[in-house]
Design an enzyme around this catalytic site. Structure first.
Site, PDB file in Angstrom:
ATOM      1  N   TYR A   1      40.989 -73.365 -53.743  1.00  0.00           N
ATOM      2  CA  TYR A   1      40.220 -74.044 -55.085  1.00  0.00           C
ATOM      3  C   TYR A   1      41.369 -74.067 -56.194  1.00  0.00           C
ATOM      4  O   TYR A   1      41.309 -75.242 -56.710  1.00  0.00           O
ATOM      5  CB  TYR A   1      38.843 -73.176 -55.378  1.00  0.00           C
ATOM      6  CG  TYR A   1      38.360 -73.609 -56.834  1.00  0.00           C
ATOM      7  CD1 TYR A   1      37.660 -74.720 -57.104  1.00  0.00           C
ATOM      8  CD2 TYR A   1      38.807 -73.050 -58.001  1.00  0.00           C
ATOM      9  CE1 TYR A   1      37.248 -75.221 -58.049  1.00  0.00           C
ATOM     10  CE2 TYR A   1      38.356 -73.497 -59.129  1.00  0.00           C
ATOM     11  CZ  TYR A   1      37.635 -74.585 -59.426  1.00  0.00           C
ATOM     12  OH  TYR A   1      37.234 -75.006 -60.383  1.00  0.00           O
ATOM     13  N   LYS A  51      42.887 -77.558 -57.961  1.00  0.00           N
ATOM     14  CA  LYS A  51      42.704 -77.643 -59.379  1.00  0.00           C
ATOM     15  C   LYS A  51      44.203 -77.873 -60.027  1.00  0.00           C
ATOM     16  O   LYS A  51      44.636 -78.595 -61.075  1.00  0.00           O
ATOM     17  CB  LYS A  51      42.207 -76.762 -60.207  1.00  0.00           C
ATOM     18  CG  LYS A  51      40.779 -76.750 -59.718  1.00  0.00           C
ATOM     19  CD  LYS A  51      40.098 -78.144 -59.886  1.00  0.00           C
ATOM     20  CE  LYS A  51      38.424 -78.192 -59.716  1.00  0.00           C
ATOM     21  NZ  LYS A  51      37.914 -79.621 -59.884  1.00  0.00           N
TER      22      LYS A  51
END
Length: 260
Positions: free
Chosen positions: A153, A157
């Site tokens: 994750y 990002k």
């Protein structure tokens, strides 16, 4: 005179639904997309009756290959010009990398990176041709450092932030604004989906979704900021990483990430 239109991914709940409400208040027509058709229809009806705008629904799963192109083609078939694109769809996953489910992480990369890149390309090319448009890519304060226990994750990002900053520079002279929104812990469905509700990060205080979105929309429409970080605490978090020894950062992030 026709209203301007905004395309919002991940629009059925959380930040996406709040983006829809705040743009509808500003008299933008809305194209809503997410997996949940019923939630989208309910939100569209609410927006149309409350604000007198047009709200279109396009139920899609952006983790499926070809879905980004399908959204782009559907918007064109509706006769809608995308003045603003909000790439909000995304999700996370908590856990040790060797134990997390591979397919969930591949789906995450497809949504957080691949679909976002495709949509930015498709709608961005049209904006460059018109010399007008705005794109907001939802990143996270996670973009500023590696994230043990949410390794994939955080990496996705970081990609979103890097891409957005690069395109902001490329398209600056073409009348197209690109910005990255980097919120910290926020009251949405994200924490439960990512299995993060009991982490120290989410137990230490979160921002409300409407506060995050209001700051994001105001900044997108009224300033030239490329990186939008809502909230003083989040700004301090993002900037403090630059002054820490690189090797120390993952250990600090892990302590914050761990469950209570």
């Amino acid at each position: 005179m026709e209203n301007k239109a905004v395309i919002i991914t991940g629009a059925s709940s959380g930040l996406g639904a709040e983006f829809a409400k705040q743009f509808a208040k500003r008299k933008f027509d809305i194209v809503l997309t997410a997996r949940s058709e019923n939630k989208l229809k309910e939100l569209a009806q609410q927006l149309e009756s409350s604000y007198g705008i047009k709200a279109y629904t396009v139920p899609l799963d952006l983790s499926q290959s070809g879905s980004a192109m399908k959204l782009y083609e559907t918007v064109a078939s509706l006769g809608v010009t995308a003045d603003i694109l909000i790439n909000n769809a995304g999700f996370g996953l908590f856990g040790e990398f060797e134990e997390t489910e591979m397919q969930k992480e591949l789906d995450m990369i497809e949504v957080n990176i691949t679909a976002l890149t495709e949509l930015t390309k498709y709608f961005g090319k049209d904006m460059v041709s018109r010399k007008s448009g705005k794109i907001l890519n939802v990143a996270s304060t996670a973009a500023f450092q590696p994230g043990p226990l949410m390794a994939v994750y955080y990496a996705t990002k970081a990609y979103v932030l890097s891409l957005s900053e690069a395109l902001a520079n490329e398209w600056e002279g073409n009348g197209v604004k690109v910005a990255a929104l980097c919120p910290g812990a926020t009251e949405t469905g994200f924490s439960s989906t990512a299995e993060l509700s009991q982490s120290k990060l989410f137990q230490s205080g979160v921002m409300k979704a409407d506060e995050v979105v209001e700051q994001a929309v105001n900044s997108l429409l009224e300033t030239n900021k490329t990186v939008i970080i809502p909230g003083f605490k989040n700004k301090m978090l993002a900037s403090s990483v630059r002054f820490m020894p690189r090797k120390m950062v993952p250990s600090i992030v892990r302590k914050v990430q761990e469950r209570i």
